[in-house]
Design a protein around this motif. Structure first.
Motif, PDB file in Angstrom:
ATOM      1  N   UNK A  95       0.977   2.665  -0.604  1.00  0.00           N
ATOM      2  CA  UNK A  95       1.410   1.506   0.162  1.00  0.00           C
ATOM      3  C   UNK A  95       1.551   0.288  -0.739  1.00  0.00           C
ATOM      4  N   UNK A  96       0.635   0.159  -1.681  1.00  0.00           N
ATOM      5  CA  UNK A  96       0.708  -0.997  -2.609  1.00  0.00           C
ATOM      6  C   UNK A  96       1.905  -0.895  -3.522  1.00  0.00           C
ATOM      7  N   UNK A  97       2.259   0.349  -3.947  1.00  0.00           N
ATOM      8  CA  UNK A  97       3.428   0.517  -4.829  1.00  0.00           C
ATOM      9  C   UNK A  97       4.736   0.248  -4.095  1.00  0.00           C
ATOM     10  N   UNK A  98       4.815   0.595  -2.762  1.00  0.00           N
ATOM     11  CA  UNK A  98       6.029   0.353  -1.985  1.00  0.00           C
ATOM     12  C   UNK A  98       6.235  -1.149  -1.790  1.00  0.00           C
ATOM     13  N   UNK A  99       5.153  -1.854  -1.560  1.00  0.00           N
ATOM     14  CA  UNK A  99       5.274  -3.306  -1.375  1.00  0.00           C
ATOM     15  C   UNK A  99       5.758  -3.996  -2.650  1.00  0.00           C
TER      16      UNK A  99
END
Length: 305
Positions: free
Chosen positions: A300-304
């Motif tokens: 989720x952090x990489x997509x953001x």
């Protein structure tokens, strides 16, 4: 000037004797050389004998008379002190110009450092005191009375010479019963040095601390100062220089309290507890659900981003 011939030791005993004479970090007890001039009075003979009694076994006495005049030619005295391995000397003589004469001095680097000439004004021998004496090699307590001792540099050197002359050895601690002997040095207004010797008697006082009484055991000596020959300040400072091994170096962040306990302060860098390497135990491992949650949060952090 005559020089002493230096020979290499041929035996093990001779090598040990030469090693004993070499400079050391902690020096040996200073020996006193006691000798007489070409003419000596009965008073001077008895005085030298009494001083030798107090200094045993750290004294060496020359039996024959010596044709020496220390203040005119000190070279023969330096040679005798070197041969006898003595760093202190007491020379007694008698003449019409200087009756009952005593010369005390000390040697540094095989040369006379300080030399003081005294005249005996009054003397009462050790044998004239009919009482109990002290044991041989007893460490005396030296007491200097009067405010005259610090008035001039010569008087300060005389005080230092007396400390060297009657000092036995340095001790870290001593029991109360071991303090048996007191030597008192009193300097009067007319510069007369009064030397008295006492035996300490410990009496019952009804308390933990005993009552102290002094009994004079002799000898009793009154000296007048005649001639002095003291070393320069630079040479005197060099003779008192301490080796680097004996100097107390102050350690950083280390201190001692009144009870002698050592207190130290330790400085360490700031620790990051999250990055500490701990032992890989089963109880400390992440569960499958914790690993899955961590992967989801990472995605989720990489997509953001």
């Amino acid at each position: 000037m005559s020089l002493m011939r230096i020979q290499k030791p041929k035996t093990r005993k001779g090598k040990v004797a030469l090693l004993e004479r070499e400079p050391k970090v902690i020096e040996n007890i200073k020996n006193v050389l006691i000798l007489e001039g070409r003419k000596v009075s009965v008073t001077v003979k008895e005085l030298l004998k009494d001083i030798c009694t107090f200094k045993k076994p750290n004294c060496k006495t020359l039996s024959r008379n010596n044709d020496i005049t220390p203040f005119e030619d000190q070279n023969p005295l330096e040679i005798l002190a070197k041969k006898s391995d003595c760093h202190l000397f007491i020379f007694g003589s008698h003449s019409k110009k200087r009756p009952d004469n005593i010369v005390m001095g000390r040697v540094y680097d095989d040369q006379i450092l300080d030399m003081i000439e005294f005249g005996v004004k009054q003397y009462k021998a050790l044998k004239d005191f009919k009482n109990e004496k002290i044991d041989v090699n007893c460490k005396p307590c030296l007491v200097f009375n009067g405010d005259q001792w610090s008035k001039s540099e010569e008087l300060r050197r005389i005080k230092s010479l007396f400390v060297d002359m009657f000092h036995v050895e340095d001790v870290e601690s001593i029991r109360l019963q071991g303090i048996e002997h007191v030597i008192s040095f009193t300097l009067t207004e007319d510069l007369t040095i009064m030397i008295r010797s006492y035996k300490i008697l410990l009496k019952k006082s009804g308390l933990q601390t005993p009552r102290i009484e002094l009994t004079e055991i002799g000898p009793s000596i009154d000296f007048s100062i005649r001639r002095t020959k003291i070393a320069s300040k630079d040479l005197y400072k060099l003779a008192h220089k301490k080796p680097a091994e004996l100097k107390v170096t102050k350690k950083k962040n280390v201190s001692r309290d009144a009870l002698g306990n050592v207190n130290a302060r330790v400085h360490i860098d700031k620790q990051v507890i999250n990055k500490l390497q701990l032992r890989k135990m089963k109880g400390l491992k992440k569960t499958a659900e914790e690993k899955k949650t961590a992967r989801q949060l990472k995605k989720a952090a990489s997509k953001e981003n």
